[in-house]
Motif scaffolding. Structure first.
Motif, PDB file in Angstrom:
ATOM      1  N   UNK A 190       0.769  -1.401  -0.044  1.00 25.29           N
ATOM      2  CA  UNK A 190       0.007  -0.011  -0.106  1.00 25.29           C
ATOM      3  C   UNK A 190       0.967   1.274  -0.019  1.00 25.29           C
ATOM      4  N   UNK A 191       0.396   2.299  -0.673  1.00 21.50           N
ATOM      5  CA  UNK A 191       1.148   3.455  -0.536  1.00 21.50           C
ATOM      6  C   UNK A 191       0.816   4.404   0.784  1.00 21.50           C
ATOM      7  N   UNK A 192       1.969   4.558   1.568  1.00 21.86           N
ATOM      8  CA  UNK A 192       1.538   5.277   2.902  1.00 21.86           C
ATOM      9  C   UNK A 192       2.298   6.520   2.835  1.00 21.86           C
ATOM     10  N   UNK A 193       1.628   7.457   3.313  1.00 19.98           N
ATOM     11  CA  UNK A 193       2.062   8.962   2.995  1.00 19.98           C
ATOM     12  C   UNK A 193       3.193   8.906   4.001  1.00 19.98           C
ATOM     13  N   UNK A 194       4.506   9.619   3.692  1.00 18.22           N
ATOM     14  CA  UNK A 194       5.498   9.793   4.757  1.00 18.22           C
ATOM     15  C   UNK A 194       5.911  11.167   4.812  1.00 18.22           C
ATOM     16  N   UNK A 195       5.491  12.177   3.856  1.00 18.33           N
ATOM     17  CA  UNK A 195       5.661  13.679   3.726  1.00 18.33           C
ATOM     18  C   UNK A 195       4.898  14.164   2.993  1.00 18.33           C
ATOM     19  N   UNK A 196       4.398  15.379   3.582  1.00 21.47           N
ATOM     20  CA  UNK A 196       4.771  16.303   4.727  1.00 21.47           C
ATOM     21  C   UNK A 196       4.524  15.456   6.009  1.00 21.47           C
ATOM     22  N   UNK A 197       5.326  15.804   6.910  1.00 20.63           N
ATOM     23  CA  UNK A 197       5.092  15.218   8.263  1.00 20.63           C
ATOM     24  C   UNK A 197       3.797  15.519   8.921  1.00 20.63           C
ATOM     25  N   UNK A 198       3.326  16.532   8.540  1.00 25.14           N
ATOM     26  CA  UNK A 198       1.861  17.007   9.073  1.00 25.14           C
ATOM     27  C   UNK A 198       0.608  16.058   8.497  1.00 25.14           C
ATOM     28  N   UNK A 199       0.974  15.276   7.458  1.00 26.79           N
ATOM     29  CA  UNK A 199      -0.093  14.610   7.171  1.00 26.79           C
ATOM     30  C   UNK A 199       0.504  13.042   6.945  1.00 26.79           C
TER      31      UNK A 199
END
Length: 214
Positions: A190-199
């Motif tokens: 799965x594509x997991x958001x790593x940046x921006x750190x806020x999200x």
């Protein structure tokens, strides 16, 4: 950009797609002891990169790519778990719903109709249609010149969008000056958001594990 962050370009490879193998190019990069590999390939070549890295039994500390073939559903279906830990720029990610509930709400409506989750392509299409509808409503007309003027006056806040943008506001060239992007890492297919750190959904896995540790 590499020099700006005290990096050193140790190898640069170009080729003409499509190709049946990138083993020679990747092997030269491996022998250069590159820690991070940057790439931009469409689906067939993106798949080839993963297959050839596996053949070489080498995975760099970071494989960072510019979406394209790496972010369409067929890519993960083809490479499976071998795609783990690739980092890609993405225009949109379902994980945004963790901090933007509207993403989850719209995706649920999409899933109820098409029996699948949205991806960045149809998320952009949805947003484009949304922006156009907003302009037509404000123009109060179907006259193309009135709609164009309304589009130039667009000022939609980010909270009203499913995209990771600060909003929609066009410059004189018709470019959205509030557009932004994300970095996501493939984790558990799965594509997991790593940046921006806020999200961010999760912390980046760095360095990426070797093949026998995946």
């Amino acid at each position: 950009m590499i020099r700006k962050f005290s990096g050193e370009l140790v190898e640069f490879e170009m080729y003409t797609p499509p190709v049946s193998s990138l083993l020679d190019e990747l092997d030269r990069i491996r022998k250069s002891k590159a820690q991070v590999v940057f790439g931009h390939q469409f689906l067939s070549d993106a798949t080839q990169v993963v297959q050839d890295l596996n053949t070489l039994n080498w995975f760099p500390e970071g494989l960072v790519v510019q979406n394209a073939g790496y972010t369409i559903p067929e890519f993960l279906k083809t490479v499976g778990k071998d795609g783990k830990y690739i980092i890609s720029r993405v225009a949109w990610a379902l994980g945004l719903g963790r901090v933007k509930p509207i993403v989850t709400e719209v995706n649920n409506l999409y899933r109820s109709k098409y029996n699948e989750d949205m991806n960045e392509t149809n998320a952009r299409s949805f947003t484009g249609f949304f922006v156009l509808a907003d302009a037509i409503n404000r123009a109060g007309s179907i006259n193309k010149d009135e709609i164009k003027r309304a589009l130039l006056g667009t000022n939609i806040p980010g909270k009203s969008l499913i995209m990771p943008w600060k909003g929609v506001r066009f410059d004189s060239n018709g470019q959205n000056i509030l557009a932004d992007a994300l970095l996501a890492q493939i984790i558990n297919q799965e594509y997991k958001v790593i940046w921006p750190l806020s999200v961010a959904e999760t912390r980046v896995v760095w360095p990426a594990p070797a093949w026998n540790e995946k």
